[in-house]
Design an enzyme around this catalytic site. Structure first.
Site, PDB file in Angstrom:
ATOM      1  N   CYS A 142       5.810   7.074   4.184  1.00 56.10           N
ATOM      2  CA  CYS A 142       4.634   6.207   4.031  1.00 56.10           C
ATOM      3  C   CYS A 142       3.875   6.485   2.732  1.00 56.10           C
ATOM      4  CB  CYS A 142       3.695   6.349   5.224  1.00 56.10           C
ATOM      5  SG  CYS A 142       4.424   5.698   6.742  1.00 56.10           S
ATOM      6  N   HIS A 172       3.418  -4.605   4.139  1.00 56.42           N
ATOM      7  CA  HIS A 172       3.373  -5.054   5.533  1.00 56.42           C
ATOM      8  C   HIS A 172       2.886  -6.498   5.578  1.00 56.42           C
ATOM      9  CE1 HIS A 172       3.670  -0.993   7.288  1.00 56.42           C
ATOM     10  NE2 HIS A 172       2.853  -0.601   6.326  1.00 56.42           N
ATOM     11  N   HIS A 194       0.848  -1.193   0.000  1.00 55.20           N
ATOM     12  CA  HIS A 194       0.000   0.000   0.000  1.00 55.20           C
ATOM     13  C   HIS A 194       0.884   1.244   0.000  1.00 55.20           C
ATOM     14  CE1 HIS A 194      -0.301   1.483   4.464  1.00 55.20           C
ATOM     15  NE2 HIS A 194       0.882   0.991   4.239  1.00 55.20           N
ATOM     16  N   GLU A 237      -0.160  -3.285  12.123  1.00 57.67           N
ATOM     17  CA  GLU A 237       0.592  -2.917  10.927  1.00 57.67           C
ATOM     18  C   GLU A 237       2.051  -3.315  11.088  1.00 57.67           C
ATOM     19  OE1 GLU A 237      -0.275   0.661   8.229  1.00 57.67           O
ATOM     20  OE2 GLU A 237       1.346   1.347   9.509  1.00 57.67           O
ATOM     21  N   HIS A 292      -1.770 -10.622  -0.576  1.00 61.50           N
ATOM     22  CA  HIS A 292      -1.052 -10.300  -1.819  1.00 61.50           C
ATOM     23  C   HIS A 292      -1.860  -9.373  -2.711  1.00 61.50           C
ATOM     24  CE1 HIS A 292       1.611 -13.338  -0.295  1.00 61.50           C
ATOM     25  NE2 HIS A 292       2.502 -12.990  -1.192  1.00 61.50           N
TER      26      HIS A 292
HETATM   27 ZN   LIG Z   1       2.446   1.201   5.547  1.00 63.82          ZN
END
Ligand SMILES: [Zn+2]
Length: 128
Positions: A25, A31, A16, A116, A76
């Site tokens: 970020c 992650h 992401h 996360e 995935h």
């Molecule tokens: Zn992240």
């Protein structure tokens, strides 16, 4: 009042980026998300696989997000393509909560926890 609380945990790997974030970020990264789903009920229900009212819900309905993205889950996946929201852990937890709720009988209190990283997590709940 009788109360049952189901708990299940799973992990999924996804990529992401945080759109609009002023920092690293915003870059594409991934992650291994850990998820705990807890379903609390004062009654038992039938399910698609058990016709008698003897379960809160099927565990498999709580774990849909662990499936491969090609099978409707989040494993995935590129989360930015799947979620209609900014992909913060807060929003991912909210999304999993909403999508899980659609699979459950009425009257179940649902809590979704998303890690996360191993030491950073968020909880989203419809409990009071
Ligand atoms: Zn992240």
């Amino acid at each position: 009042m009788p109360t049952w609380i189901l708990h299940t945990e799973f992990r999924f790997d996804s990529a992401h980026r945080i759109d609009g974030y002023d920092g690293k970020c915003a870059n594409l990264h991934g992650h291994t998300y850990r998820v705990r789903v807890s379903a609390k009920s004062h009654t038992l229900n039938p399910s698609q696989y058990l016709k008698t009212p003897d379960m809160v819900c099927d565990f498999r309905e709580l774990k849909w997000a662990s499936k491969d993205a090609s099978k409707g889950g989040l494993d995935h996946a590129y989360l930015n393509d799947l979620l209609p929201v900014v992909t913060t852990a807060e929003r991912i937890a909210e999304y999993i909560h909403q999508e899980t709720k659609k699979r459950l009988p009425d009257g179940i209190e649902l809590t979704v926890t998303v890690w996360e990283t191993p030491d950073s997590w968020v909880e989203y709940t419809d409990a009071d």
